[in-house]
Design a protein around this motif. Structure first.
Motif, PDB file in Angstrom:
ATOM      1  N   ALA A  24     -23.655   4.727  13.850  1.00  0.00           N
ATOM      2  CA  ALA A  24     -23.660   5.200  15.232  1.00  0.00           C
ATOM      3  C   ALA A  24     -24.269   4.157  16.159  1.00  0.00           C
ATOM      4  O   ALA A  24     -25.038   3.292  15.734  1.00  0.00           O
ATOM      5  CB  ALA A  24     -24.443   6.509  15.324  1.00  0.00           C
ATOM      6  N   GLY A  25     -23.905   4.238  17.438  1.00  0.00           N
ATOM      7  CA  GLY A  25     -24.457   3.334  18.430  1.00  0.00           C
ATOM      8  C   GLY A  25     -23.452   2.290  18.872  1.00  0.00           C
ATOM      9  O   GLY A  25     -22.421   2.072  18.216  1.00  0.00           O
ATOM     10  N   PRO A  26     -23.731   1.635  19.987  1.00  0.00           N
ATOM     11  CA  PRO A  26     -22.831   0.581  20.495  1.00  0.00           C
ATOM     12  C   PRO A  26     -22.776  -0.617  19.547  1.00  0.00           C
ATOM     13  O   PRO A  26     -23.724  -0.903  18.830  1.00  0.00           O
ATOM     14  CB  PRO A  26     -23.474   0.193  21.839  1.00  0.00           C
ATOM     15  N   HIS A  27     -21.641  -1.298  19.568  1.00  0.00           N
ATOM     16  CA  HIS A  27     -21.458  -2.521  18.775  1.00  0.00           C
ATOM     17  C   HIS A  27     -20.981  -3.609  19.737  1.00  0.00           C
ATOM     18  O   HIS A  27     -19.773  -3.812  19.920  1.00  0.00           O
ATOM     19  CB  HIS A  27     -20.442  -2.285  17.664  1.00  0.00           C
ATOM     20  N   ILE A  28     -21.939  -4.285  20.339  1.00  0.00           N
ATOM     21  CA  ILE A  28     -21.625  -5.232  21.414  1.00  0.00           C
ATOM     22  C   ILE A  28     -20.826  -6.419  20.900  1.00  0.00           C
ATOM     23  O   ILE A  28     -19.877  -6.874  21.560  1.00  0.00           O
ATOM     24  CB  ILE A  28     -22.923  -5.717  22.100  1.00  0.00           C
ATOM     25  N   PHE A  29     -21.183  -6.922  19.718  1.00  0.00           N
ATOM     26  CA  PHE A  29     -20.451  -8.079  19.194  1.00  0.00           C
ATOM     27  C   PHE A  29     -18.982  -7.744  18.961  1.00  0.00           C
ATOM     28  O   PHE A  29     -18.086  -8.502  19.349  1.00  0.00           O
ATOM     29  CB  PHE A  29     -21.092  -8.561  17.888  1.00  0.00           C
ATOM     30  N   PHE A  34     -13.184  -7.911  20.322  1.00  0.00           N
ATOM     31  CA  PHE A  34     -11.904  -7.250  20.573  1.00  0.00           C
ATOM     32  C   PHE A  34     -11.503  -7.338  22.037  1.00  0.00           C
ATOM     33  O   PHE A  34     -10.310  -7.307  22.353  1.00  0.00           O
ATOM     34  CB  PHE A  34     -11.956  -5.797  20.105  1.00  0.00           C
ATOM     35  N   LEU A  35     -12.473  -7.466  22.918  1.00  0.00           N
ATOM     36  CA  LEU A  35     -12.138  -7.691  24.319  1.00  0.00           C
ATOM     37  C   LEU A  35     -11.448  -9.040  24.486  1.00  0.00           C
ATOM     38  O   LEU A  35     -10.431  -9.146  25.204  1.00  0.00           O
ATOM     39  CB  LEU A  35     -13.398  -7.634  25.182  1.00  0.00           C
ATOM     40  N   CYS A  36     -11.975 -10.076  23.815  1.00  0.00           N
ATOM     41  CA  CYS A  36     -11.342 -11.402  23.872  1.00  0.00           C
ATOM     42  C   CYS A  36      -9.933 -11.361  23.286  1.00  0.00           C
ATOM     43  O   CYS A  36      -8.993 -11.927  23.854  1.00  0.00           O
ATOM     44  CB  CYS A  36     -12.192 -12.424  23.118  1.00  0.00           C
ATOM     45  N   ILE A  37      -9.775 -10.666  22.152  1.00  0.00           N
ATOM     46  CA  ILE A  37      -8.457 -10.554  21.528  1.00  0.00           C
ATOM     47  C   ILE A  37      -7.484  -9.844  22.460  1.00  0.00           C
ATOM     48  O   ILE A  37      -6.323 -10.269  22.620  1.00  0.00           O
ATOM     49  CB  ILE A  37      -8.565  -9.796  20.184  1.00  0.00           C
TER      50      ILE A  37
END
Length: 313
Positions: A24-29, A34-37
């Motif tokens: 649980a929790g955010p996964h910034i990396f 995936f934002l770059c992809i």
């Protein structure tokens, strides 16, 4: 798009989409990755569309189909990746029942449309290599448009069938979708209804809409390879095969990962991390790699890109 059941007896109205990690929790990396992809996917396919529209030399049947592939890849990745990014950055995994079925229906639309479009592109290469003198006559503009309409129509039919099948199942709990998007297989595992009919329909669709185009592609490439072997010059053989190398690479990536995700895990298996990783390949990575593969291995596209950049400078 999705035809929902009028009297839904399901106790579950909200699903929890696990995402890529059970933690649980955010996964910034992962979010940044995936934002770059996703941005590369959008940018690469938009560049392909712009170059094909800009350069008149690319207004041929092959690039007409490539432009449609870029459109499909843009929408295909946009069906799953934005929601995945939201889950990764906010850790909010809830999705309504209707939202889940809607995502599923759009996904099934474009996954099948791409299967048939890849088969059409294989046929285009077959005509170009085996009937070069009659290529323009056979692959007329009317035929091209009809073939593309058929591809999109097959995707629409599959979308409606799968959405209808899922929306008529009952979901009594649990409501945790062990995947990073709503798809048919993980939802079957959550249903408290008898899913045998729905699973049979799904397997028929996989056989007809998935393996059917793949079989056609393999047979087509068999004829292409046979025609290439008849060319006496080694340079001629290499040059001829290079015209379909990009398409063959895309087919291998798309179907290789897709088969592993849909054929290997039957309904009796739990969705595991290996299947999720492979699903990332054909839902996220393949739409990003398609414009790169066609750009790097195609001289005409590279030359058109150079001309466009040179004129802007």
């Amino acid at each position: 798009m999705a035809p929902f059941k009028q009297e839904n007896q399901s106790a579950v109205s909200v699903f929890l989409v696990v995402g890529l990690s059970d933690v649980a929790g955010p996964h910034i990396f992962l979010f940044l990755l995936f934002l770059c992809i996703y941005l590369i996917t959008l940018g690469g396919n938009l560049v392909i569309l712009s170059v094909i529209s800009y350069d008149r030399r690319l207004r041929t049947p092959m690039y007409f189909f490539l432009a449609n592939l870029s459109v499909i890849d843009i929408i295909f990745s946009s069906v799953t990746v934005p929601k995945l990014l939201f889950i990764l950055v906010t850790a909010q995994r809830s999705m309504s029942f209707h939202g889940c079925v809607t995502q599923l229906s759009f996904f099934q639309f474009f996954v099948v449309a791409e299967c048939y479009l890849l088969a059409v592109m294989a046929y285009d290469r077959y005509v170009a290599i085996c009937f070069p003198l009659n290529y323009c006559l056979i692959m007329s503009q009317s035929l091209r448009c009809r073939l593309v309409v058929v591809c999109w129509a097959c995707g629409l039919v599959n979308s409606l069938v799968q959405a209808f099948s899922i929306s008529h199942l009952d979901f009594c709990g649990p409501n945790v979708v062990d995947h990073f998007f709503c798809d048919v297989t993980p939802l079957f595992k959550l249903s408290c209804s008898d899913t045998r009919v729905s699973e049979t329909i799904f397997l028929l669709v996989v056989a007809v809409a998935g393996m059917g185009p793949l079989t056609f592609i393999l047979v087509t490439y068999g004829h292409i390879i046979l025609a290439i072997t008849r060319i006496t010059s080694s340079h001629g053989r290499y040059k001829t095969f290079s015209t379909c190398a990009s398409h063959f690479t895309v087919v291998a990536l798309y179907y290789g990962s897709g088969i592993f995700s849909y054929i290997w895990p039957t309904s009796t298996y739990a969705m595991n991390k290996d299947v999720k990783v492979v699903a990332v390949l054909y839902t996220v990575m393949t739409p990003m790699l398609n414009p790169i593969i066609y750009s790097l291995r195609n001289r005409e596209v590279k030359q058109a890109l150079k001309n466009a950049v040179g004129r802007r400078k």
